[in-house]
Design an enzyme around this catalytic site. Structure first.
Site, mmCIF file in Angstrom:
data_model
loop_
_atom_site.group_PDB
_atom_site.id
_atom_site.type_symbol
_atom_site.label_atom_id
_atom_site.label_comp_id
_atom_site.label_asym_id
_atom_site.label_seq_id
_atom_site.Cartn_x
_atom_site.Cartn_y
_atom_site.Cartn_z
ATOM 1 N N TYR A 192 -28.788 7.600 4.234
ATOM 2 C CA TYR A 192 -29.135 6.355 4.953
ATOM 3 C C TYR A 192 -28.273 6.246 6.214
ATOM 4 O O TYR A 192 -27.200 6.847 6.285
ATOM 5 C CB TYR A 192 -28.964 5.120 4.056
ATOM 6 C CG TYR A 192 -27.635 4.979 3.327
ATOM 7 C CD1 TYR A 192 -26.498 4.476 3.954
ATOM 8 C CD2 TYR A 192 -27.521 5.329 1.979
ATOM 9 C CE1 TYR A 192 -25.301 4.319 3.274
ATOM 10 C CE2 TYR A 192 -26.325 5.188 1.288
ATOM 11 C CZ TYR A 192 -25.219 4.678 1.944
ATOM 12 O OH TYR A 192 -24.035 4.540 1.258
ATOM 13 N N GLU A 197 0.861 -1.185 0.000
ATOM 14 C CA GLU A 197 0.000 0.000 0.000
ATOM 15 C C GLU A 197 0.896 1.233 0.000
ATOM 16 O O GLU A 197 1.827 1.337 0.795
ATOM 17 C CB GLU A 197 -0.927 -0.030 1.222
ATOM 18 C CG GLU A 197 -1.658 1.255 1.520
ATOM 19 C CD GLU A 197 -2.512 1.795 0.357
ATOM 20 O OE1 GLU A 197 -3.206 1.020 -0.306
ATOM 21 O OE2 GLU A 197 -2.428 3.025 0.115
ATOM 22 N N GLN A 198 0.546 2.192 -0.885
ATOM 23 C CA GLN A 198 1.382 3.387 -0.993
ATOM 24 C C GLN A 198 1.263 4.312 0.226
ATOM 25 O O GLN A 198 2.204 5.023 0.561
ATOM 26 C CB GLN A 198 1.010 4.168 -2.248
ATOM 27 C CG GLN A 198 -0.405 4.712 -2.231
ATOM 28 C CD GLN A 198 -0.779 5.470 -3.501
ATOM 29 O OE1 GLN A 198 0.029 5.568 -4.418
ATOM 30 N NE2 GLN A 198 -1.982 5.990 -3.556
ATOM 31 N N ARG A 234 -17.494 2.745 4.940
ATOM 32 C CA ARG A 234 -16.320 2.243 4.190
ATOM 33 C C ARG A 234 -15.238 1.748 5.137
ATOM 34 O O ARG A 234 -14.604 0.731 4.896
ATOM 35 C CB ARG A 234 -15.706 3.370 3.357
ATOM 36 C CG ARG A 234 -16.354 3.645 2.048
ATOM 37 C CD ARG A 234 -15.681 4.845 1.411
ATOM 38 N NE ARG A 234 -14.443 4.485 0.738
ATOM 39 C CZ ARG A 234 -14.389 4.045 -0.510
ATOM 40 N NH1 ARG A 234 -15.488 3.937 -1.215
ATOM 41 N NH2 ARG A 234 -13.253 3.731 -1.072
ATOM 42 N N ASP A 257 -11.564 -1.549 -9.103
ATOM 43 C CA ASP A 257 -11.611 -0.345 -9.938
ATOM 44 C C ASP A 257 -10.473 -0.297 -10.957
ATOM 45 O O ASP A 257 -10.604 0.347 -11.996
ATOM 46 C CB ASP A 257 -11.542 0.914 -9.059
ATOM 47 C CG ASP A 257 -12.890 1.264 -8.441
ATOM 48 O OD1 ASP A 257 -13.865 0.520 -8.665
ATOM 49 O OD2 ASP A 257 -12.967 2.286 -7.730
HETATM 50 C C1 LIG Z 1 -19.300 8.509 -4.313
HETATM 51 C C2 LIG Z 1 -19.052 7.036 -4.338
HETATM 52 C C3 LIG Z 1 -19.984 6.161 -3.778
HETATM 53 C C4 LIG Z 1 -19.790 4.782 -3.823
HETATM 54 N N1 LIG Z 1 -20.729 3.944 -3.282
HETATM 55 C C5 LIG Z 1 -20.566 2.606 -3.370
HETATM 56 C C6 LIG Z 1 -21.544 1.728 -2.829
HETATM 57 O O1 LIG Z 1 -22.558 2.169 -2.276
HETATM 58 N N2 LIG Z 1 -21.345 0.375 -2.944
HETATM 59 C C7 LIG Z 1 -20.224 -0.143 -3.550
HETATM 60 O O2 LIG Z 1 -20.082 -1.373 -3.623
HETATM 61 N N3 LIG Z 1 -19.271 0.679 -4.064
HETATM 62 C C8 LIG Z 1 -19.416 2.029 -3.993
HETATM 63 N N4 LIG Z 1 -18.459 2.856 -4.498
HETATM 64 C C9 LIG Z 1 -17.309 2.267 -5.204
HETATM 65 C C10 LIG Z 1 -16.203 1.796 -4.297
HETATM 66 O O3 LIG Z 1 -15.839 2.799 -3.378
HETATM 67 C C11 LIG Z 1 -14.987 1.426 -5.151
HETATM 68 O O4 LIG Z 1 -15.394 0.669 -6.258
HETATM 69 C C12 LIG Z 1 -14.011 0.607 -4.328
HETATM 70 O O5 LIG Z 1 -13.460 1.404 -3.316
HETATM 71 C C13 LIG Z 1 -12.885 0.090 -5.230
HETATM 72 O O6 LIG Z 1 -11.939 -0.541 -4.459
HETATM 73 P P1 LIG Z 1 -10.464 -0.762 -5.023
HETATM 74 O O7 LIG Z 1 -9.735 -1.483 -3.939
HETATM 75 O O8 LIG Z 1 -10.526 -1.339 -6.380
HETATM 76 O O9 LIG Z 1 -9.859 0.702 -5.207
HETATM 77 P P2 LIG Z 1 -9.518 1.794 -4.109
HETATM 78 O O10 LIG Z 1 -10.515 1.771 -3.017
HETATM 79 O O11 LIG Z 1 -9.306 3.063 -4.840
HETATM 80 O O12 LIG Z 1 -8.124 1.314 -3.497
HETATM 81 C C14 LIG Z 1 -6.920 1.419 -4.194
HETATM 82 C C15 LIG Z 1 -5.773 1.354 -3.186
HETATM 83 O O13 LIG Z 1 -4.545 1.263 -3.898
HETATM 84 C C16 LIG Z 1 -3.607 2.181 -3.366
HETATM 85 N N5 LIG Z 1 -2.680 2.501 -4.461
HETATM 86 C C17 LIG Z 1 -2.931 3.239 -5.579
HETATM 87 N N6 LIG Z 1 -1.849 3.276 -6.382
HETATM 88 C C18 LIG Z 1 -0.891 2.525 -5.766
HETATM 89 C C19 LIG Z 1 0.446 2.173 -6.110
HETATM 90 N N7 LIG Z 1 1.021 2.591 -7.268
HETATM 91 N N8 LIG Z 1 1.151 1.388 -5.263
HETATM 92 C C20 LIG Z 1 0.591 0.953 -4.084
HETATM 93 N N9 LIG Z 1 -0.672 1.279 -3.698
HETATM 94 C C21 LIG Z 1 -1.406 2.031 -4.542
HETATM 95 C C22 LIG Z 1 -4.461 3.341 -2.869
HETATM 96 O O14 LIG Z 1 -3.800 4.132 -1.902
HETATM 97 C C23 LIG Z 1 -5.676 2.594 -2.306
HETATM 98 O O15 LIG Z 1 -5.480 2.205 -0.969
HETATM 99 C C24 LIG Z 1 -18.621 4.252 -4.448
HETATM 100 C C25 LIG Z 1 -17.663 5.123 -4.986
HETATM 101 C C26 LIG Z 1 -17.876 6.497 -4.936
HETATM 102 C C27 LIG Z 1 -16.849 7.407 -5.545
#
Ligand SMILES: Cc1cc2nc3c(=O)[nH]c(=O)nc-3n(C[C@H](O)[C@H](O)[C@H](O)COP(=O)(O)OP(=O)(O)OC[C@H]3O[C@@H](n4cnc5c(N)ncnc54)[C@H](O)[C@@H]3O)c2cc1C
Length: 392
Positions: free
Chosen positions: A219, A36-37, A110, A296
């Site tokens: 909510y 994790e960065q 979250r 994502d």
């Molecule tokens: C307004 C909003 C509302 C939402 N509501 C919902 C909901 O109700 N239900 C739902 O299921 N989803 C919801 N989401 C979506 C959800 O938040 C994301 O899809 C989810 O957080 C994706 O997780 P992830 O781990 O793929 O990415 P992220 O949560 O973005 O995590 C990525 C991680 O990687 C780290 N990182 C990045 N680059 C590097 C690197 N080069 N080296 C090391 N570490 C790195 C970051 O610091 C971070 O910790 C919502 C999103 C938004 C914006």
């Protein structure tokens, strides 16, 4: 000498997707290193809705009860017109819902969701969690993958899973399709304590106020102790990254004509955080050799179906299953995983945009929304979303 199959899986990113992927792989017996960065494993602010499909996935890795422990179980999803206050639709999330999908609907913080995955990883001797490790580059030599960190240092593993979010560094090299698409929609988010919410406005349900080019959702969270507010509107402002400090004047300009229930809740907020909402076109291939993507990084989506974290969790369960089935051929395991996932996640990416249009409809489109949704029975509503809630 270390043989390839003693080497760990490397995971870039310790967000929701990275941690659940690490746990799912460890549960299947594989060692994992998560990089994790940031200087800590943490999640900030705001709520997450959890459709029944995520509980189907969580059941498979034994984390369903832990996820429900701090969550809130709303009685219904309700949509109201933000200008007239008229009820557009109300979908019960009670026993009928449970009967339809075999799993509940819940909402959580979250940070609580992230904590469930973090504790699960910490309880496994196979997971190593490493902070201040920003992946800069990687090299796949066909047998192993070596990652390089910003500021120096390297790590070698049997494969790399890019869970580094919307602005994924790993995706740049695996897919190379440039920056994400800026949707022009901005989300302002805040969390209140229950005592800060006027008693006549506190509702146990997920309530969405649909307005012209805006919507507002609220909510309860954390067993009802907190209250989550999300206001979304169209704007051309773009700041890369999320969770930036927000400018309330910009928000007020978009909501002035709306119902007093909306305005009174918006007034309660002192500090908003802002998210610039981005997504991408769905793709069919997000793996190359011993490197794949998840969450994502693989399929960023707008949040209108509230599914990004749910999809990342489903991804993790399928990834671990495919790796367990094909441990000696990881490129094939990664191809099987993406094959399993791309149509489902692509459909959510596309339909999330459609739902966004629907929520933000104006004029005739808003009238049409009312005529389409208001006569629906709960069973018809369940049927309409069965492709998503009924799958995994
Ligand atoms: C307004 C909003 C509302 C939402 N509501 C919902 C909901 O109700 N239900 C739902 O299921 N989803 C919801 N989401 C979506 C959800 O938040 C994301 O899809 C989810 O957080 C994706 O997780 P992830 O781990 O793929 O990415 P992220 O949560 O973005 O995590 C990525 C991680 O990687 C780290 N990182 C990045 N680059 C590097 C690197 N080069 N080296 C090391 N570490 C790195 C970051 O610091 C971070 O910790 C919502 C999103 C938004 C914006």
């Amino acid at each position: 000498m270390t043989t390839t199959d003693e080497l760990p899986f490397l995971i870039a990113g310790g967000g929701i997707g990275g941690l659940v992927a690490a746990y799912a792989l460890a549960r299947a017996g594989f060692p994992v290193r998560v990089f994790e960065q940031a200087d800590d494993f943490r999640e900030l602010g705001a709520g997450i809705q959890l459709g029944p499909n995520i509980f189907r996935a969580l059941d498979r890795i034994g984390l369903k009860e832990a996820m429900l422990a701090d969550a809130h179980r709303p009685g219904a999803q309700e949509m109201r017109d933000a200008l007239t206050g008229e009820l557009v639709t109300r979908i019960p999330l009670d026993e009928r819902f449970f009967e339809a999908f075999g799993q509940p609907y819940a909402v959580t913080h979250r940070a609580d969701m992230h904590a469930v995955y973090l504790r699960a990883c910490q309880s496994s001797s196979l997971v190593s969690l490493e902070i201040n490790r920003r992946l800069e580059d990687f090299e796949d030599d066909g047998q192993t993958v070596t990652v390089t960190f910003a500021g120096g240092g390297t790590a070698r593993g049997r494969a790399l899973v890019g869970c580094d979010g919307v602005w994924s560094r790993v995706r740049e090299k695996v897919v190379g399709d440039g920056k994400p698409r800026v949707s022009g929609h901005i989300a302002y988010r805040a969390v209140l304590k229950r005592a800060e919410v006027p008693a006549d406005l506190w509702r146990p349900d997920v309530v969405l106020w649909a307005g012209p080019r805006t919507h507002f959702v609220h909510y309860p969270l954390r067993r009802g102790e907190l209250y989550n507010l999300v206001a979304v509107f169209h704007s051309d402002r773009y700041v890369e990254g999320w969770n930036e400090e927000a400018n309330p004047d910009e928000l007020w300009a978009h909501f002035t004509d709306q119902r007093p229930e909306v305005l009174r809740l918006l007034e309660r907020i002192e500090t908003w955080r802002m998210w610039v909402l981005c997504d991408r076109e769905p793709i069919k291939e997000w793996s190359k050799g011993r490197v794949t993507l998840l969450g994502d990084a693989a399929h960023p989506m707008l949040q209108y179906l509230a599914q990004g974290a749910c999809m990342a969790t489903e991804d993790a369960v399928w990834l671990a299953q495919m790796v367990a089935q094909l441990p000696d051929d990881l490129p094939a395991a990664f191809r099987a995983y993406q094959q399993q996932r791309y149509l489902r996640t692509g459909r959510v990416q596309i339909m999330a945009r459609v739902y966004g249009e629907f929520y933000h409809a104006r004029g005739v489109a808003a009238e049409l929304r009312y005529h389409m949704l208001s006569p629906r029975t709960p069973e018809q509503s369940y049927e309409g979303i069965a492709w998503l809630y009924g799958g995994m």
